[in-house]
Design an enzyme around this catalytic site. Structure first.
Site, PDB file in Angstrom:
ATOM      1  N   GLU A 161       0.032 -11.082   2.505  1.00 41.95           N
ATOM      2  CA  GLU A 161       0.465 -10.797   1.137  1.00 41.95           C
ATOM      3  C   GLU A 161       1.932 -11.140   0.858  1.00 41.95           C
ATOM      4  OE1 GLU A 161      -0.463  -6.842  -0.166  1.00 41.95           O
ATOM      5  OE2 GLU A 161      -2.610  -7.130   0.021  1.00 41.95           O
ATOM      6  N   GLU A 346      -8.898  -7.523   3.443  1.00 44.81           N
ATOM      7  CA  GLU A 346      -8.677  -6.106   3.125  1.00 44.81           C
ATOM      8  C   GLU A 346      -9.478  -5.723   1.895  1.00 44.81           C
ATOM      9  OE1 GLU A 346      -4.659  -4.704   2.600  1.00 44.81           O
ATOM     10  OE2 GLU A 346      -3.947  -5.865   4.315  1.00 44.81           O
TER      11      GLU A 346
HETATM   12  C1  NOJ Z   1      -2.137  -4.305   1.210  1.00 43.52           C
HETATM   13  C2  NOJ Z   1      -1.343  -4.274   2.470  1.00 43.52           C
HETATM   14  O1  NOJ Z   1      -1.569  -5.424   3.213  1.00 43.52           O
HETATM   15  C3  NOJ Z   1      -1.549  -3.032   3.287  1.00 43.52           C
HETATM   16  O2  NOJ Z   1      -0.516  -2.962   4.199  1.00 43.52           O
HETATM   17  C4  NOJ Z   1      -1.627  -1.818   2.392  1.00 43.52           C
HETATM   18  O3  NOJ Z   1      -1.676  -0.638   3.105  1.00 43.52           O
HETATM   19  C5  NOJ Z   1      -2.843  -1.964   1.515  1.00 43.52           C
HETATM   20  N1  NOJ Z   1      -2.730  -3.156   0.716  1.00 43.52           N
HETATM   21  C6  NOJ Z   1      -3.046  -0.805   0.553  1.00 43.52           C
HETATM   22  O4  NOJ Z   1      -1.978  -0.724  -0.296  1.00 43.52           O
END
Ligand code: NOJ
Length: 441
Positions: A161, A346
């Site tokens: 990200e 994710e």
């Molecule tokens: C994206 C991130 O990569 C992760 O580290 C985070 O905990 C989750 N989203 C939820 O916000």
């Protein structure tokens, strides 16, 4: 209906959010940021987190028990190179060796992310992502890790990200290092991240003796239609890739157009000067897959206008809307634009889970969320979009960045004072879905 036979079911985590053991590594930008008054809810930090470094055996045991065949985790750069570069820390390396060997022994495939936001503080002192040298240091780190793991790891994500670690870290200041840059200064950080990605892809391929699968994990705005008409779908697709001027960083496009198409989206052409022309070839490397982190989307009408959410719309404890349609449509748009096989690197939801009187964690809202999202994902796959796997975020509850520990996203509950793990109801539910390869949805 099932997912394809070789569909990968996994769960994900990251180093700073879970490992703890601050003494065993160099400081990262998050250690410093967490000390800033008001930066993190309740003043919490990742110093101990889930004590993952000592309890990884238990966590792998849960993965195994749940029938998951892949684990996405990240390597803490400052645990390997406490100063960002130089002499590697043997104890840090040994930890990842132990983890990976255990995973392989249990038949769980390691998917390694090389940058999940914990930049060595020493490099931030030299400018962090403002500095082109950070990209070079990252490539060295990536190549070093790929060489070290070359007989054991075949799946790598370079960056996780960049939208967030650039946008929130250097733009809005909500994440470490808490900078508030604007305009071309902010975009220069993004340009350095693009270069870091490209150099790392090259370094990983050069260092690996076996064939490797390399990608990156992207996130950003995705839209889905109000009505299922051809016109509305076209409008939703276009809106997904349209840049919102003040939030260009929260788009898939600046990152994915650059690394996959070798250009910036039209609305960002003014920033092209921030990228030296000779960098483009490096930035735009052939990739094996795209990682997509997807949590929610925006509904748009035939005109491409955002549809106002209904009063009392469903949302998670982080107040993120529950919009399962993003799985079907958003992924389809991404495939139509980039033609890449994808992993959902994710997906999941935050809740304020707690232990009930019976000693269990009944997280019905997470089950409902996953059920809805996975149904849409299954439909998306059956429409021919090549989705290779799904990683639930996350395996255990963990440090949710500036939201601290209040927000729980794990399949496994962590009672932080004792570090006791309890499998939530959603974990058992997910195990059933995995076992049936999605047939039970
Ligand atoms: C994206 C991130 O990569 C992760 O580290 C985070 O905990 C989750 N989203 C939820 O916000």
């Amino acid at each position: 209906m099932e997912f394809s036979k070789d569909f990968v079911w996994g769960a994900a985590s990251s180093s700073y959010q879970t490992e703890g053991d601050r003494e065993g590594r160099g400081d990262s930008i998050w250690d410093e940021f967490c000390e800033r008054p008001g930066a993190i809810r309740n003043g919490e930090t990742g110093e101990f987190a889930c004590d993952g470094l000592r309890r990884y055996r238990e966590d792998v045991h849960h993965l195994k028990q749940l029938g998951l065949t892949a684990y996405r985790f990240s390597i803490s750069w400052p645990r390997i190179f406490p100063e960002g570069r130089g002499v590697p820390n043997q104890e840090g390396l040994a930890y990842y060796d132990r983890l990976i060997e255990l995973l392989l022994k249990e038949g769980i495939v390691p998917h390694v992310t090389l940058y999940h936001w914990d930049l060595p503080l020493a490099l931030e002192r030299e400018g962090g992502w403002r500095n082109r040298d950070t990209a070079l240091a990252f490539a060295d780190f990536a190549g070093f890790m790929a060489q070290h793991f070359s007989d054991r790891v075949q799946h790598y994500c370079t960056l996780n990200e960049p939208q967030c670690f650039i946008g929130l870290g250097y733009g809005t200041g909500e994440h470490a290092p808490g900078a508030t840059l604007k305009g071309s200064e902010l975009f220069t950080c993004a340009a350095n991240a693009l270069l870091a990605h490209g150099l790392a892809v090259q370094a990983i391929r050069e260092a690996s003796t076996k064939s490797v699968q390399v990608g990156a994990a992207s996130t950003g705005k995705l839209c889905y239609p109000l009505h299922n008409t051809v016109e509305n779908q076209a409008a939703a697709e276009a809106a997904s890739f349209q840049i919102d001027e003040n939030e260009w960083w929260f788009s898939h496009t600046w990152f994915l157009d650059a690394i996959l198409l070798g250009s910036l989206p039209p609305a960002m052409q003014a920033l092209t000067d921030c990228i030296p022309s000779e960098d483009w070839e490096t930035i735009c490397q052939p990739l094996d897959f795209l990682g997509i982190n997807v949590y929610n989307g925006i509904q748009v009408d035939e005109n491409g206008d955002y549809v106002e959410r209904i009063t009392g719309y469903p949302r998670t404890s982080l107040k993120w809307p529950v919009t399962p349609q993003v799985m079907r449509y958003g992924l389809r748009w991404l495939y139509q634009r980039y033609h890449m096989p994808m992993y959902i690197t994710e997906n999941g939801q935050a809740s304020n889970d707690r232990i009930y009187l019976d000693g269990k964690v009944h997280d019905l809202d997470r089950i409902d969320f996953l059920h809805r999202y996975l149904l849409e994902l299954r439909d998306c796959c059956s429409e021919g979009v090549p989705i290779k796997g799904y990683f639930h975020w996350s395996l255990t509850d963990n440090f949710e960045w500036n939201n601290g520990y209040d927000e729980r996203m794990g399949l496994i509950f962590v009672h932080y004072p004792t570090q006791r793990r309890i499998r939530k109801d959603s974990a058992e539910w997910y195990a059933g879905i995995v076992q049936s390869n999605g047939r039970l949805l």
